[in-house]
Design an enzyme around this catalytic site. Structure first.
Site, PDB file in Angstrom:
ATOM      1  N   SER A 123      76.651  56.878  10.788  1.00  0.00           N
ATOM      2  CA  SER A 123      75.847  57.405   9.745  1.00  0.00           C
ATOM      3  C   SER A 123      76.032  59.148   9.911  1.00  0.00           C
ATOM      4  O   SER A 123      75.388  59.410   9.054  1.00  0.00           O
ATOM      5  CB  SER A 123      74.219  56.831  10.472  1.00  0.00           C
ATOM      6  N   HIS A 144      80.544  54.063   4.583  1.00  0.00           N
ATOM      7  CA  HIS A 144      79.246  54.036   5.016  1.00  0.00           C
ATOM      8  C   HIS A 144      78.331  53.204   4.135  1.00  0.00           C
ATOM      9  O   HIS A 144      77.923  53.442   3.070  1.00  0.00           O
ATOM     10  CB  HIS A 144      78.812  55.557   5.093  1.00  0.00           C
ATOM     11  N   GLU A 156      79.183  54.931   0.452  1.00  0.00           N
ATOM     12  CA  GLU A 156      79.932  56.061   0.763  1.00  0.00           C
ATOM     13  C   GLU A 156      81.354  55.926   1.219  1.00  0.00           C
ATOM     14  O   GLU A 156      81.582  55.532   2.505  1.00  0.00           O
ATOM     15  CB  GLU A 156      78.776  56.979   1.512  1.00  0.00           C
TER      16      GLU A 156
HETATM   17  N1  CAA Z   1      69.827  38.958   2.329  1.00  0.00           N
HETATM   18  C1  CAA Z   1      69.226  38.150   1.312  1.00  0.00           C
HETATM   19  N2  CAA Z   1      68.412  38.256   0.845  1.00  0.00           N
HETATM   20  C2  CAA Z   1      67.664  39.365   1.290  1.00  0.00           C
HETATM   21  C3  CAA Z   1      67.748  39.861   2.405  1.00  0.00           C
HETATM   22  C4  CAA Z   1      69.105  39.766   3.046  1.00  0.00           C
HETATM   23  N3  CAA Z   1      69.391  40.547   4.180  1.00  0.00           N
HETATM   24  N4  CAA Z   1      66.669  40.828   2.930  1.00  0.00           N
HETATM   25  C5  CAA Z   1      65.702  40.534   1.902  1.00  0.00           C
HETATM   26  N5  CAA Z   1      66.222  39.685   1.101  1.00  0.00           N
HETATM   27  C6  CAA Z   1      65.498  39.110  -0.073  1.00  0.00           C
HETATM   28  C7  CAA Z   1      64.097  38.616   0.214  1.00  0.00           C
HETATM   29  O1  CAA Z   1      64.360  37.140   0.502  1.00  0.00           O
HETATM   30  C8  CAA Z   1      63.361  38.700  -1.071  1.00  0.00           C
HETATM   31  O2  CAA Z   1      63.686  37.726  -1.796  1.00  0.00           O
HETATM   32  P1  CAA Z   1      62.509  37.164  -2.870  1.00  0.00           P
HETATM   33  O3  CAA Z   1      61.947  38.276  -3.894  1.00  0.00           O
HETATM   34  O4  CAA Z   1      63.012  36.128  -3.722  1.00  0.00           O
HETATM   35  O5  CAA Z   1      61.277  36.676  -1.941  1.00  0.00           O
HETATM   36  C9  CAA Z   1      64.135  39.834  -1.692  1.00  0.00           C
HETATM   37  O6  CAA Z   1      65.376  40.055  -0.958  1.00  0.00           O
HETATM   38  C10 CAA Z   1      62.999  41.022  -1.398  1.00  0.00           C
HETATM   39  O7  CAA Z   1      62.914  41.338  -0.005  1.00  0.00           O
HETATM   40  P2  CAA Z   1      61.299  41.585   0.266  1.00  0.00           P
HETATM   41  O8  CAA Z   1      60.354  40.822  -0.723  1.00  0.00           O
HETATM   42  O9  CAA Z   1      61.209  41.114   1.749  1.00  0.00           O
HETATM   43  O10 CAA Z   1      61.178  43.106   0.262  1.00  0.00           O
HETATM   44  P3  CAA Z   1      61.393  44.181  -0.795  1.00  0.00           P
HETATM   45  O11 CAA Z   1      61.136  43.571  -2.162  1.00  0.00           O
HETATM   46  O12 CAA Z   1      60.677  45.510  -0.295  1.00  0.00           O
HETATM   47  O13 CAA Z   1      62.965  44.345  -0.884  1.00  0.00           O
HETATM   48  C11 CAA Z   1      64.485  45.825   0.368  1.00  0.00           C
HETATM   49  C12 CAA Z   1      63.647  44.731   0.388  1.00  0.00           C
HETATM   50  C13 CAA Z   1      65.647  45.725  -0.848  1.00  0.00           C
HETATM   51  C14 CAA Z   1      64.993  46.007   1.646  1.00  0.00           C
HETATM   52  C15 CAA Z   1      63.663  47.090  -0.105  1.00  0.00           C
HETATM   53  O14 CAA Z   1      62.579  47.152   0.663  1.00  0.00           O
HETATM   54  C16 CAA Z   1      64.142  48.294   0.047  1.00  0.00           C
HETATM   55  O15 CAA Z   1      65.309  48.787  -0.581  1.00  0.00           O
HETATM   56  N6  CAA Z   1      64.081  49.058   1.140  1.00  0.00           N
HETATM   57  C17 CAA Z   1      64.718  50.479   1.455  1.00  0.00           C
HETATM   58  C18 CAA Z   1      66.012  50.180   2.182  1.00  0.00           C
HETATM   59  C19 CAA Z   1      66.685  51.428   2.362  1.00  0.00           C
HETATM   60  O16 CAA Z   1      66.280  52.510   1.991  1.00  0.00           O
HETATM   61  N7  CAA Z   1      67.867  51.307   2.977  1.00  0.00           N
HETATM   62  C20 CAA Z   1      68.693  52.449   3.423  1.00  0.00           C
HETATM   63  C21 CAA Z   1      68.321  52.565   4.716  1.00  0.00           C
HETATM   64  S1  CAA Z   1      69.302  53.954   5.252  1.00  0.00           S
HETATM   65  C22 CAA Z   1      70.794  53.499   5.700  1.00  0.00           C
HETATM   66  O17 CAA Z   1      71.031  52.196   5.740  1.00  0.00           O
HETATM   67  C23 CAA Z   1      71.821  54.427   6.233  1.00  0.00           C
HETATM   68  C24 CAA Z   1      71.916  55.095   7.480  1.00  0.00           C
HETATM   69  O18 CAA Z   1      73.069  55.345   8.053  1.00  0.00           O
HETATM   70  C25 CAA Z   1      70.719  54.822   8.306  1.00  0.00           C
HETATM   71  P1  NAD Z   2      73.143  47.661  16.134  1.00  0.00           P
HETATM   72  O1  NAD Z   2      72.967  48.154  17.621  1.00  0.00           O
HETATM   73  O2  NAD Z   2      72.316  46.859  15.283  1.00  0.00           O
HETATM   74  O3  NAD Z   2      74.587  46.979  16.358  1.00  0.00           O
HETATM   75  C1  NAD Z   2      75.542  47.398  16.964  1.00  0.00           C
HETATM   76  C2  NAD Z   2      76.550  46.327  17.676  1.00  0.00           C
HETATM   77  O4  NAD Z   2      77.626  46.708  18.150  1.00  0.00           O
HETATM   78  C3  NAD Z   2      75.704  45.638  18.947  1.00  0.00           C
HETATM   79  O5  NAD Z   2      75.663  44.219  18.531  1.00  0.00           O
HETATM   80  C4  NAD Z   2      76.814  45.891  20.139  1.00  0.00           C
HETATM   81  O6  NAD Z   2      77.012  44.703  20.938  1.00  0.00           O
HETATM   82  C5  NAD Z   2      78.083  45.928  19.362  1.00  0.00           C
HETATM   83  N1  NAD Z   2      79.177  46.753  20.061  1.00  0.00           N
HETATM   84  C6  NAD Z   2      78.891  47.943  20.950  1.00  0.00           C
HETATM   85  N2  NAD Z   2      79.979  48.286  21.287  1.00  0.00           N
HETATM   86  C7  NAD Z   2      80.982  47.484  20.978  1.00  0.00           C
HETATM   87  C8  NAD Z   2      82.436  47.466  21.202  1.00  0.00           C
HETATM   88  N3  NAD Z   2      82.975  47.955  22.046  1.00  0.00           N
HETATM   89  N4  NAD Z   2      83.076  46.305  20.442  1.00  0.00           N
HETATM   90  C9  NAD Z   2      82.590  45.397  19.865  1.00  0.00           C
HETATM   91  N5  NAD Z   2      81.120  45.511  19.606  1.00  0.00           N
HETATM   92  C10 NAD Z   2      80.506  46.495  20.118  1.00  0.00           C
HETATM   93  O7  NAD Z   2      73.331  48.993  15.503  1.00  0.00           O
HETATM   94  P2  NAD Z   2      73.554  49.091  13.662  1.00  0.00           P
HETATM   95  O8  NAD Z   2      72.344  49.564  13.140  1.00  0.00           O
HETATM   96  O9  NAD Z   2      74.415  48.168  13.197  1.00  0.00           O
HETATM   97  O10 NAD Z   2      74.498  50.455  13.800  1.00  0.00           O
HETATM   98  C11 NAD Z   2      75.901  50.272  13.831  1.00  0.00           C
HETATM   99  C12 NAD Z   2      76.590  51.447  13.292  1.00  0.00           C
HETATM  100  O11 NAD Z   2      76.253  51.635  11.552  1.00  0.00           O
HETATM  101  C13 NAD Z   2      76.136  52.951  13.891  1.00  0.00           C
HETATM  102  O12 NAD Z   2      77.373  53.721  13.823  1.00  0.00           O
HETATM  103  C14 NAD Z   2      75.072  53.402  12.732  1.00  0.00           C
HETATM  104  O13 NAD Z   2      74.758  54.532  12.764  1.00  0.00           O
HETATM  105  C15 NAD Z   2      75.482  52.919  11.402  1.00  0.00           C
HETATM  106  N6  NAD Z   2      74.703  52.614  10.523  1.00  0.00           N
HETATM  107  C16 NAD Z   2      73.384  52.124  10.592  1.00  0.00           C
HETATM  108  C17 NAD Z   2      72.375  51.803   9.671  1.00  0.00           C
HETATM  109  C18 NAD Z   2      71.126  51.249   9.928  1.00  0.00           C
HETATM  110  O14 NAD Z   2      70.379  51.331   9.042  1.00  0.00           O
HETATM  111  N7  NAD Z   2      70.930  50.754  11.026  1.00  0.00           N
HETATM  112  C19 NAD Z   2      72.779  52.054   8.380  1.00  0.00           C
HETATM  113  C20 NAD Z   2      74.238  52.779   7.756  1.00  0.00           C
HETATM  114  C21 NAD Z   2      74.968  52.754   9.024  1.00  0.00           C
END
Ligand code: CAA
Ligand code: NAD
Length: 298
Positions: A123, A144, A156
């Site tokens: 991330s 990503h 990304e």
């Molecule tokens: N697989 C399959 N279907 C799924 C699912 C999954 N993993 N998760 C949810 N669904 C389905 C649900 O069953 C639901 O279906 P119905 O409409 O038929 O009931 C549908 O998708 C919508 O889900 P929900 O009703 O539970 O919720 P929602 O309408 O709020 O949508 C969401 C869910 C798409 C996750 C929406 O809430 C959303 O876009 N949230 C923001 C997510 C976001 O910002 N993600 C980025 C995070 S940052 C990141 O990832 C980067 C990082 O490095 C940290």
């Molecule tokens: P998580 O804690 O859900 O999963 C990480 C997994 O990696 C665990 O199940 C752990 O057992 C496994 N693991 C650790 N060391 C390992 C190894 N040496 N070999 C094999 N498996 C190993 O974490 P996550 O949220 O899936 O995040 C994973 C990566 O993805 C991180 O770099 C995070 O920054 C990135 N990421 C996270 C998100 C998010 O929304 N959580 C979104 C985009 C990217």
């Protein structure tokens, strides 16, 4: 790898929140996919979340039972890195920790063919810093994905100064072959999305600490006032407080700007093990059936 440079066999390392989704996306697109974890115990919940996700798509008629079975059949779970030896592309999705990622890639480097391409789903860590643990800097990229991978259309694709232009295009084409929309970005901590998203999430925690409103009202405000699908505290729990905290620390170290500094409350919740939805508790409590309830933050 095919003659025209398409990847045939994929490896995913880590089957947590992200790795399970990435493996599912690869298998859904038709790729035989090795999925590596540290133990059978850690593989189990990841494979279970894939099964549940496919079940949801099936229940909505988006895939058939045969297709769901075929997707699961393309997944090859393993706890041995040796089993990834034949992969053309390995995508790493383990914990957001530089030392852990470097150690993993150094081990993979010795086990995979020199032509294989390595990708990290980090991330916030600089791809360059992970890449230097290997002897294939020109075949190393960031890839990503977004959570939940099954639903989020963006990927990304990150290039470093060392990335080979042809390899980069191969990976962009691979992301598109998963049915995702690739965006191109350079190797700056947080890339595009997290550079903008992480400060917003941290600011929500500061707003709560400063008494701007209750957790639920801040969530409500951003959903109803800005049309965001989730409020910031729901999203923090969804992403994982640990992942957000590690990402913020890394970005703070890169840019030395206050907007990336993790607030004390976030740090304490991570120390307490309240990592969000995956841990049963974060800003909300998910341990009882029914709608999640906000936790009391003393
Ligand atoms: N697989 C399959 N279907 C799924 C699912 C999954 N993993 N998760 C949810 N669904 C389905 C649900 O069953 C639901 O279906 P119905 O409409 O038929 O009931 C549908 O998708 C919508 O889900 P929900 O009703 O539970 O919720 P929602 O309408 O709020 O949508 C969401 C869910 C798409 C996750 C929406 O809430 C959303 O876009 N949230 C923001 C997510 C976001 O910002 N993600 C980025 C995070 S940052 C990141 O990832 C980067 C990082 O490095 C940290
Ligand atoms: P998580 O804690 O859900 O999963 C990480 C997994 O990696 C665990 O199940 C752990 O057992 C496994 N693991 C650790 N060391 C390992 C190894 N040496 N070999 C094999 N498996 C190993 O974490 P996550 O949220 O899936 O995040 C994973 C990566 O993805 C991180 O770099 C995070 O920054 C990135 N990421 C996270 C998100 C998010 O929304 N959580 C979104 C985009 C990217």
């Amino acid at each position: 790898m095919t003659k025209d440079g398409k990847f045939e066999a994929i490896g995913v390392v880590g089957c947590g929140l992200m790795g399970s989704g990435i493996a599912q996306a690869c298998a859904t697109a038709g790729y035989p996919t090795q999925v590596a974890e540290v133990s059978e115990e850690r593989l189990k919940p990841g494979l279970e979340s894939i099964r549940k996700s496919l079940e949801k798509f099936q229940s909505k008629g988006q895939i058939s039972g045969e297709q769901a079975a075929a997707i699961q059949g393309r997944l090859r779970p393993t706890t041995r890195l040796e089993d990834l030896a034949g992969c053309d592309l390995v995508i790493e999705a383990i914990v957001e920790n530089l030392a852990a990622k470097r150690e993993l890639f150094a081990r993979l480097d010795g086990r995979l063919r020199p032509e294989a391409v390595f990708a990290s789903n980090t991330s916030s860590l600089p791809i360059t810093e992970i890449m230097t643990a290997t002897r294939r800097p020109e075949r190393f990229v960031g890839l990503h994905f977004f959570n939940p991978v099954a639903l989020m259309p963006l990927v990304e694709v990150v290039r470093t100064v060392a990335t080979d232009a042809g390899v980069y295009e191969q990976v962009v084409a691979f992301a598109a072959s998963l049915g995702k929309t690739p965006v191109r970005t350079g190797d700056r901590s947080g890339f595009i999305v997290n550079r903008l998203l992480i400060p917003y999430l941290l600011d929500a925690v500061r707003a709560l600490e400063e008494g701007a409103g209750s957790m639920e009202d801040i969530d409500r405000a951003m959903k109803l006032g800005c049309g965001y699908p989730m409020g910031p505290f729901t999203l923090l729990d969804f992403v994982g407080l640990d992942t957000t905290y590690y990402a913020a620390e890394i970005m703070y170290n890169e840019f030395r700007e206050r907007r990336f500094a993790p607030p004390p409350l976030l740090k304490r919740m991570v120390l307490a093990g309240w990592h969000g939805r995956k841990a049963g508790r974060g800003f909300y409590d998910y341990r009882q059936p029914g709608p999640p309830r906000p936790v009391a933050l003393g």
